[in-house]
Enzyme design. Structure first.
Site, PDB file in Angstrom:
ATOM      1  N   GLY A  51      54.764  91.383  39.004  1.00 19.39           N
ATOM      2  CA  GLY A  51      53.892  92.352  38.330  1.00 19.39           C
ATOM      3  C   GLY A  51      54.237  93.797  38.627  1.00 19.39           C
ATOM      4  CE  LYS A  63      44.559  90.282  40.752  1.00 15.34           C
ATOM      5  NZ  LYS A  63      45.959  89.843  40.686  1.00 15.34           N
TER       6      LYS A  63
END
Length: 497
Positions: A105, A385
């Site tokens: 990611g 996150k």
């Protein structure tokens, strides 16, 4: 048209579409250089299999009537596993383990360029630094050789490899492999957007990494799976690199290697109790006699509220997984790993609507024998996150020891405060600019911040604190301020004289 006629017609359309996609993929493959050819071919073959399955399956992939709560013994409480203690030979048990971190990611959702794992999260340490420190600490403490493997994507591989040189003198062997690179497809025509294999210039957005379910095929294709089996390794511990709670747990590893009933588990999923914040998390169910992970995207619309209910489905998947290497090899060679397809719709910068087909690593649980869920403490699920999560892990709520974060003993209750920082804090650089120092949060329950707000040094937040600067207003929380159960709104400017 009769139903038979309609289904025959659809079948013809489907076959034609598969043929068109096959031709497009062959065209793309002809643009690969000799050193790219082999891995590009593997990627495109993998995509073609996934696309074939996508055309076969329509509608939600679970029959809601068949979903049952898992049997009591299929999800074990962590306390029970911990109560067994550890054997004297824990070093030899650890030497059977490989740690795999999902590192595909980017940090874009937090306003950062490059791999997310290179964002600083605590005392200048990045996610990757903390991971290396944890495993080095294990290897030094127990005199073992637990390797670290990073599953990169084509987005993160180059930047990650550059940084790995700094760990050359650490007592951790680090390996990398790349997950596949699949072509995005046009939402209308269902044909690949890419015209050649390059992924720069106008082709940048034509490719994507197909979710972490790709780990099984990519790990196998990289040759690392066979290497580790040859070295006598038996299990991988897989987790997201941004989950700071996902450390190697010796009690779970011992349970895998020395099961009480003598029958080894091929797959263990760590789950934890849902809170109101986790209603969208995938949950473990019993489905046709097997443990099965059900994600919200698979649930028929009429049952979404039931799926979100904390009373019916009490746990969710942390994506901390312990998987047998031999089982991965067997299932991969039998082409028997079955994962539901996640259809992810995107709009490219130019406005083109595309879809990308993905799979999730935990969905394979139903393909393995003797799978088990372990209900672990919430502390093993500490994902970062957003900058709201970052504020928690940077604060004095946690102490850092050998790469591991643990809740401070000074906090009187073990729950994590609910923190919601507004849009002005979304990007890491903006967030850092707005805090002169991270506030004392030991006694905080709930923090909401909205609008143009800054924090001076040594601020203390307790109970419930809500700070709202309306459009055009600005609030500067002064240095040393103690806010306990306060709502702050309006305008508060503090200027240097």
């Amino acid at each position: 048209m009769s139903q038979d006629g309609a289904s025959q017609f659809q079948e013809v359309i489907r076959q034609e579409l598969e043929l068109s996609v096959k031709k497009e993929l062959e065209k793309i493959l002809t643009t690969a250089s000799s050193h790219e050819f082999e891995h590009t071919k593997k990627d495109l073959d993998g995509f073609r299999k996934l696309f074939h399955r996508f055309l076969q399956e329509k509608g939600p992939s679970v029959d809601w009537g068949k979903i049952q709560r898992p049997p009591e013994d299929s999800i074990q409480p962590y306390e029970k596993i911990k109560a067994r203690g550890l054997p004297d030979n824990i070093s030899s048990v650890l030497n059977k383990l490989v740690v795999v971190k999902l590192n595909g990611g980017l940090g874009t959702s937090m306003g950062c360029k490059g791999p997310k794992s290179l964002i600083g999260v605590r005392d200048e340490n990045t996610f990757l630094d903390l991971t290396v420190q944890q495993i080095e600490h294990l290897n030094k403490t127990y005199n073992t050789d637990v390797p670290l493997v990073l599953m990169n994507s084509f987005n993160t591989d180059e930047d990650t490899k550059k940084i790995l040189q700094k760990y050359n003198h650490c007592r951790v062997k680090i390996y990398t492999f790349n997950q596949s690179r699949y072509p995005r497809i046009n939402k209308e025509s269902l044909l690949p957007v890419a015209k050649d294999v390059s992924y720069s210039g106008e082709n940048t957005e034509a490719w994507y990494p197909p979710g972490h379910g790709d780990i099984y095929a990519s790990f196998y294709n990289s040759g690392l799976l066979d290497t580790f089996i040859g070295e006598g390794k038996e299990y991988i511990f897989v987790s997201n690199i941004d989950n700071l709670g996902a450390t190697v747990d010796l009690y779970i590893l011992n349970h895998l290697m020395n099961p009480p009933n003598g029958k080894r588990c091929e797959f263990v999923m760590e789950v934890t109790n849902k809170t109101r914040a986790d209603v969208k998390g995938g949950t473990l169910t019993q489905y046709e006699g097997k443990l099965r992970l059900v994600e919200i995207a698979q649930v028929p619309k009429a049952h979404v509220d039931e799926f979100k209910s904390v009373s019916k489905f009490k746990i969710f998947n942390t994506n901390n997984l312990w998987i047998s290497l031999a089982a991965v090899k067997r299932l991969q060679e039998q082409n028997a790993i079955d994962m539901e397809i996640i259809v992810n719709a995107k709009t490219l910068d130019g406005g083109l609507n595309v879809i990308q087909l993905e799979t999730a690593v935990g969905a394979a649980i139903k393909s393995f024998e003797n799978s088990l869920g372990i209900n672990v403490p919430r502390s093993r699920f500490l994902p970062v996150k957003t900058t709201s999560d970052l504020l928690l892990v940077m604060s004095n709520l946690y102490s850092l020891n050998a790469g591991s974060l643990t809740m401070s003993e000074k906090r009187e209750f073990p729950t994590v405060p609910l923190v919601k920082l507004g849009g002005s804090f979304t990007k890491v650089q903006d967030y850092l600019r707005r805090f002169e120092s991270i506030p004392d949060m030991l006694e905080l329950d709930h923090l909401t911040v909205s609008g143009d707000v800054t924090f001076g040094k040594n601020v203390s937040l307790k109970g419930t604190v809500i700070i709202i600067a309306n459009h055009g207003d600005r609030i500067d929380i002064p240095p040393g301020a103690v806010l306990e159960n306060k709502i702050v709104s309006g305008n508060l400017r503090i200027l240097d004289h």
